[in-house]
Motif scaffolding. Structure first.
Motif, mmCIF file in Angstrom:
data_model
loop_
_atom_site.group_PDB
_atom_site.id
_atom_site.type_symbol
_atom_site.label_atom_id
_atom_site.label_comp_id
_atom_site.label_asym_id
_atom_site.label_seq_id
_atom_site.Cartn_x
_atom_site.Cartn_y
_atom_site.Cartn_z
ATOM 1 N N THR A 151 0.910 -1.026 -0.035
ATOM 2 C CA THR A 151 0.059 0.069 0.014
ATOM 3 C C THR A 151 0.754 1.364 0.051
ATOM 4 O O THR A 151 1.795 1.097 0.747
ATOM 5 C CB THR A 151 -1.056 0.144 1.372
ATOM 6 N N GLY A 152 0.512 2.208 -0.780
ATOM 7 C CA GLY A 152 1.172 3.650 -0.822
ATOM 8 C C GLY A 152 1.991 3.777 -2.030
ATOM 9 O O GLY A 152 2.604 4.783 -2.329
ATOM 10 N N ASN A 153 2.457 2.679 -2.862
ATOM 11 C CA ASN A 153 2.905 2.570 -4.129
ATOM 12 C C ASN A 153 2.341 3.456 -5.066
ATOM 13 O O ASN A 153 2.976 4.105 -5.948
ATOM 14 C CB ASN A 153 3.583 1.432 -4.696
ATOM 15 N N GLU A 154 1.142 3.780 -5.068
ATOM 16 C CA GLU A 154 0.409 4.791 -5.845
ATOM 17 C C GLU A 154 0.587 6.199 -5.889
ATOM 18 O O GLU A 154 0.284 7.012 -6.813
ATOM 19 C CB GLU A 154 -1.236 4.405 -5.684
ATOM 20 N N TRP A 155 1.556 6.539 -4.790
ATOM 21 C CA TRP A 155 1.896 8.024 -4.682
ATOM 22 C C TRP A 155 3.244 8.109 -5.273
ATOM 23 O O TRP A 155 3.607 9.400 -5.288
ATOM 24 C CB TRP A 155 2.126 8.262 -3.032
ATOM 25 N N ILE A 156 3.779 7.319 -5.842
ATOM 26 C CA ILE A 156 5.035 7.285 -6.386
ATOM 27 C C ILE A 156 5.071 8.522 -7.644
ATOM 28 O O ILE A 156 5.967 8.951 -7.618
ATOM 29 C CB ILE A 156 5.835 6.014 -6.859
ATOM 30 N N PRO A 157 4.099 8.212 -8.712
ATOM 31 C CA PRO A 157 4.279 9.228 -9.694
ATOM 32 C C PRO A 157 4.166 10.689 -9.381
ATOM 33 O O PRO A 157 4.729 11.431 -9.836
ATOM 34 C CB PRO A 157 2.722 8.745 -10.559
ATOM 35 N N VAL A 158 3.084 10.966 -8.373
ATOM 36 C CA VAL A 158 3.041 12.433 -8.087
ATOM 37 C C VAL A 158 4.146 12.966 -7.198
ATOM 38 O O VAL A 158 4.492 13.875 -7.294
ATOM 39 C CB VAL A 158 1.602 12.571 -7.206
ATOM 40 N N ILE A 159 4.829 11.980 -6.518
ATOM 41 C CA ILE A 159 5.872 12.421 -5.825
ATOM 42 C C ILE A 159 7.242 12.543 -6.873
ATOM 43 O O ILE A 159 7.844 13.517 -6.695
ATOM 44 C CB ILE A 159 6.390 11.383 -4.634
ATOM 45 N N VAL A 160 7.413 11.633 -7.802
ATOM 46 C CA VAL A 160 8.451 11.798 -8.795
ATOM 47 C C VAL A 160 8.279 13.254 -9.259
ATOM 48 O O VAL A 160 9.312 14.011 -9.645
ATOM 49 C CB VAL A 160 8.374 10.916 -9.714
ATOM 50 N N GLU A 161 7.114 13.526 -9.622
ATOM 51 C CA GLU A 161 6.649 14.792 -10.487
ATOM 52 C C GLU A 161 7.129 15.960 -9.702
ATOM 53 O O GLU A 161 7.723 16.997 -10.089
ATOM 54 C CB GLU A 161 5.214 14.801 -10.787
ATOM 55 N N ALA A 162 6.710 16.000 -8.348
ATOM 56 C CA ALA A 162 7.157 17.026 -7.297
ATOM 57 C C ALA A 162 8.603 17.279 -7.211
ATOM 58 O O ALA A 162 8.748 18.135 -7.124
ATOM 59 C CB ALA A 162 6.220 16.745 -6.177
ATOM 60 N N ILE A 163 9.265 16.144 -7.089
ATOM 61 C CA ILE A 163 10.544 16.145 -6.906
ATOM 62 C C ILE A 163 11.262 16.824 -8.175
ATOM 63 O O ILE A 163 12.157 17.631 -8.031
ATOM 64 C CB ILE A 163 11.234 14.673 -6.561
ATOM 65 N N ASP A 164 10.922 16.153 -9.264
ATOM 66 C CA ASP A 164 11.552 16.740 -10.492
ATOM 67 C C ASP A 164 11.205 18.012 -10.881
ATOM 68 O O ASP A 164 12.358 18.833 -11.498
ATOM 69 C CB ASP A 164 11.068 15.806 -11.605
ATOM 70 N N SER A 165 10.133 18.639 -10.485
ATOM 71 C CA SER A 165 9.733 20.110 -10.809
ATOM 72 C C SER A 165 9.747 20.924 -9.697
ATOM 73 O O SER A 165 9.547 22.148 -9.938
ATOM 74 C CB SER A 165 8.228 20.007 -11.315
ATOM 75 N N CYS A 166 10.415 20.445 -8.555
ATOM 76 C CA CYS A 166 10.829 21.324 -7.381
ATOM 77 C C CYS A 166 9.622 21.962 -6.648
ATOM 78 O O CYS A 166 9.544 23.184 -6.516
ATOM 79 C CB CYS A 166 11.866 22.133 -7.595
ATOM 80 N N PHE A 167 8.064 21.376 -6.506
ATOM 81 C CA PHE A 167 6.994 21.788 -6.000
ATOM 82 C C PHE A 167 6.863 21.182 -4.624
ATOM 83 O O PHE A 167 7.032 19.951 -4.249
ATOM 84 C CB PHE A 167 5.940 21.455 -6.985
ATOM 85 N N ALA A 168 6.465 22.257 -4.006
ATOM 86 C CA ALA A 168 6.048 21.662 -2.527
ATOM 87 C C ALA A 168 5.205 20.652 -2.466
ATOM 88 O O ALA A 168 4.113 20.814 -3.407
ATOM 89 C CB ALA A 168 6.053 22.767 -1.515
ATOM 90 N N ILE A 169 4.639 19.962 -1.532
ATOM 91 C CA ILE A 169 3.519 19.091 -1.317
ATOM 92 C C ILE A 169 2.985 18.996 0.173
ATOM 93 O O ILE A 169 3.792 19.764 1.026
ATOM 94 C CB ILE A 169 3.837 17.751 -1.742
ATOM 95 N N GLU A 170 1.661 18.739 0.429
ATOM 96 C CA GLU A 170 1.186 18.727 1.557
ATOM 97 C C GLU A 170 0.552 17.338 1.643
ATOM 98 O O GLU A 170 -0.078 16.647 0.868
ATOM 99 C CB GLU A 170 0.181 19.617 1.841
ATOM 100 N N ILE A 171 1.137 16.563 2.508
ATOM 101 C CA ILE A 171 0.666 15.036 2.881
ATOM 102 C C ILE A 171 0.016 14.936 4.063
ATOM 103 O O ILE A 171 0.190 15.650 5.181
ATOM 104 C CB ILE A 171 1.840 14.322 2.926
#
Length: 331
Positions: A151-171
């Motif tokens: 469980t949780g691997n579904e978050w990988i794409p959005v996290i990769v995108e945020a890291i690559d584009s240097c966008f902050a996230i709220e979890i």
């Protein structure tokens, strides 16, 4: 599937037969293509393919295909020519075939689907699809650790995108045992896998933090951007075991193993900092420079009676207490 979806496969087979034989008849190409691709093709289509391989400006193969009137067959005037993509060598193709067989274990992970699709295209383009026969598709030739989907691997794409584009996230994150989740804003820096679980390392107002993806309830990508992280994560994890990085300074821990266990540690080190101190018929002694976290003790406990911690005394005492605690559970 429509025939029009197989041009690369047809070109690859024509190229293969041209390279492996001195002369090739159109009717033979028809038979081989239908056999290898499980489709129906006409002689006219094959002739059109040959013309395209020779003259099509988009393909840009410029294949040196000639026709021999006496033999009524086609041949390459340059026997060293091939359309194989990227100039792959035979050993490169073998590696791709191995990869195609092993990557299937990750097919259920959404983030890896593009990789499997891409490798399929490469396999088709260089004509190695035939090397992975239909009869052997389900034959296991490589068996890795059980990469079950956590469980949780579904978050990988959005996290990769945020890291690559240097966008902050709220979890929204709920620790094991917590009554309800808490929300936190952070700058995502790194995804790290440890024992088949994925972790997010980032920065918030507390400093560097780590979150297990299996405990993330929700993620929101924020419009706020941050400066790309310059932290050397290889150095950051240098003295750690697993995912936990303590604020303590690393210490040297000496361990004594049985000679039999030592054979395994000589081929696969306990830790990258491992140094061999003694290696004889009585013992295999090493030192490692680490920050002893719970993962460290868990690892050492896994060696059972084939290991003994020699120093420092603080680690020996801590390990002894853990052994006693284990023993008390069986009383």
């Amino acid at each position: 599937m429509a025939i029009s979806k197989h041009p690369l496969g047809r070109y690859a087979i024509i190229d293969r037969e041209m390279r492996s034989q001195d002369y090739v008849k159109t009717k033979d190409l028809k038979r081989i293509i239908e056999r290898d691709l499980s489709i129906n093709v006409s002689l006219r289509m094959i002739n059109d393919d040959i013309i395209a391989m020779k003259d099509d400006n988009v393909l840009n193969y410029n294949a040196p295909i000639e026709y021999c009137n006496s033999r009524k067959a086609y041949y390459y005037s340059d026997q060293n020519y091939t359309i194989r993509a990227f100039g792959l060598r035979e050993e490169d193709i073998s590696v791709l075939m191995f990869y195609a067989k092993t990557i299937s274990q990750y097919k259920d992970y959404h983030i890896f689907k593009d990789f499997t699709n891409a490798i399929d295209k490469v396999l088709d383009a260089v004509n190695i699809r035939k090397g992975i026969s239909e009869t052997n598709d389900n034959r296991v030739i490589v068996l890795t650790d059980n990469n079950q989907k956590f469980t949780g691997n579904e978050w990988i794409p959005v996290i990769v995108e945020a890291i690559d584009s240097c966008f902050a996230i709220e979890i929204s994150y709920q620790k094991f045992g917590a009554a309800k989740p808490k929300r936190t804003k952070l700058h995502p820096y790194l995804l790290k896998e440890d024992r088949h679980r994925w972790y997010l390392i980032g920065m918030n107002d507390k400093g560097i933090v780590t979150y297990g993806l299996d405990r993330i309830i929700a993620i929101e990508k924020l419009p706020e951007k941050f400066v790309s992280c310059t932290l050397d994560f290889e150095e950051y994890f240098r003295y750690s075991f697993g995912i936990t990085v303590l604020n303590d300074d690393p210490i040297e821990v000496k361990l004594s193993f049985t000679p039999k266990q030592g054979n395994y540690l000589k081929t696969l080190s306990l830790h990258p900092t491992q140094k061999i101190l003694f290696d004889n018929a009585e013992e295999f002694q090493i030192s490692v420079r680490v920050k002893p976290s719970w993962e460290f003790y868990e690892k050492i406990l896994g060696y059972g009676d084939s290991v003994k911690i020699l120093s420092p005394p603080s680690i020996v005492n801590e390990f002894t207490q853990k052994i006693l605690s284990i023993s008390n559970r069986y009383k």
